[in-house]
Write a protein that holds these residues in place. Structure first.
Motif: not given
Ligand code: MN
Ligand code: GLY
Ligand code: MN
Length: 451
Positions: A344-346, A387-391, A263-265, A428-430
């Protein structure tokens, strides 16, 4: 490991389906490569130069894609279509270190398991090298010349197919990834409490690791824990031992591993929750959730990224940081100074998972849009992808100086930059699963569950 008792039982049918999927993928990959066997070494230990210290062992992702063994170097997976897959399991006679337990868990019944005591004993159990696609690092080679030599050949058609297919997570994988979210959320909660209690970056890091039950060797990447201006350093990993005074802000980008899945938060906190910086965090948070909802089948991730620039510039306009329209800020490149990384990224077995640029399962690359050199995902979203969404929005002098040099100083209200600079930045990343219908945010429910 840190999961409800029923968890392993629930995994039994999911794993059976996962393994069936892995076999189907391997069947096709072998046809494409013209091989009869798929052979995957788990990897080896690596030693520091001129020293007898080993680096933390990192399992071959192609190996852990098949089974949840992440701590057993010198082992092998062998798959021959139509046959029961084989695991060659390294369990040395060793009184210096803890030897891996005999294999157990929901996966063992599916494999013929052979225990070896020395790495070279695998040679007698492996299929002919010439007929095998052997996927691994060069160091996994066995047998010195002129004797038998068994070395990874990493055939491109096989790897391209398997990596491409790995984009589509099985329900088993999603279950493990949800658990990786829950673990990381425990750490995020403990880290926020440590920040509010006035601890240093190092202290916050330790609180995170203790709550997750993982340290640098287990975590999927090095924790990014930045207080105040350090939040502006995208990959800040210095971990100061003394807390700054006053405390203004805290950015934490930290994940967890669960049976090999990451995970990557990221979360950002204002010390003063009544501050304007908190209001900006809230605006980015709301925008981020809307971006997560945009993870839908058929959507081009590049478009999500480009749209994010406009949205984020809208926030900067609302807060008086830019003096031009969001469209103008994007067109002139000013937006890239405030949002200088990809959306973001896979993610999956690797925090930056494979095939983010893959044009097909036979190769080819989908290039990034011009002017966006750090985007790590250029594909059209399909069900099963995560995918991550991390603006993010940052106040980075190095990049803001470029804005001035490029003749766009008038686009920015510098007094507002001065006001926000001491807070560093916001990210912020989910993680979000693309489905047939609505986006499935894997991260937010883990925070909601934790209360
Ligand atoms: Mn990330
Ligand atoms: N933590 C690294 C990243 O967000 O990509
Ligand atoms: Mn991250």
């Amino acid at each position: 490991m840190n999961a409800p008792a029923s968890f392993d039982t629930d995994l039994v049918p999911l794993y059976a389906d996962h393994l069936a999927t892995m076999k189907r993928r391997a069947d096709e990959a072998l046809v494409r490569g013209g091989f009869d066997h798929l052979v995957v070494p788990s990897g080896t230990q690596h030693w520091q130069v001129f020293d007898d210290r080993d680096y933390p062992y990192a399992v071959n992702p192609q190996f852990k894609a098949w089974l949840p063994l992440t701590r057993v170097p010198y082992s092998w997976l062998v798959y021959t279509p139509g046959e029961r897959p084989k695991v060659i399991f390294y369990q040395p006679f060793d009184y210096w270190h803890v030897v891996p337990d005999a294999p157990s868990g929901w996966w063992v019944d599916h494999f013929d398991i052979h225990i070896i005591r020395k790495p070279d004993e695998a040679l007698a159990l492996l299929p002919p090298a010439a007929r095998s696609a052997i996927l691994g690092e060069p160091q996994s080679a066995l047998g010195a010349a002129p004797g038998p030599h068994y070395a990874p050949n990493n055939p491109e058609p096989v790897i391209q197919y398997l990596e491409y297919q790995r984009s589509y997570k099985t329900p088993y994988e999603i279950t493990l990834m949800r658990q990786a979210q829950r673990l990381a959320v425990r750490g995020h909660r403990a880290a926020e409490a440590a920040f509010r209690a006035g601890q240093s970056e190092f202290g916050i890091h330790m609180a995170y690791c203790a709550a997750v039950g993982q340290d640098a060797n287990d975590l999927p990447y090095g924790n990014i824990i930045g207080l105040n201006e350090h939040a502006a350093v995208l990959h800040y990993t210095e971990l100061q031992r003394v807390a700054p005074d006053p405390l203004r802000s805290f950015l934490i980008d930290a994940g967890a591993s669960f049976h090999g899945y990451a995970s990557d938060i990221t979360r950002t906190h204002a010390y003063d929750t009544g501050s304007e910086f908190q209001a900006m965090i809230d605006a980015v948070d709301a925008a981020q959730q809307a971006m997560c909802a945009g993870v839908r089948s058929g959507v081009d991730y590049r478009q999500l990224h480009v749209d994010a620039h406009l949205t984020l510039m809208g926030i900067l306009k609302d807060f008086g940081v830019i003096a031009v329209s969001p469209e103008a800020a994007v067109a002139t490149g000013v937006s890239a100074a405030f949002f200088p990384h990809g959306l973001g990224h896979p993610i999956g077995l690797q925090v930056h998972d494979v095939a983010g640029f893959a044009a097909s399962d036979r190769g080819g690359r989908i290039e990034r849009p011009a002017g966006h050199p750090y985007l790590r995902m250029t594909r059209v979203l399909e069900p099963g992808m995560v995918v991550t969404i991390e603006p993010g929005l940052y106040f980075i002098d190095l990049l803001l100086d470029e804005v001035k040099k490029n003749g766009h100083a008038a686009s920015v209200d510098w007094s507002r930059v001065d006001a926000f600079r001491p807070y560093g930045g916001i990210r912020i990343e989910d993680e979000v699963l693309c489905t047939d219908g609505d986006a499935d945010n894997l991260t937010r429910p883990a925070f909601a569950e934790a209360g």
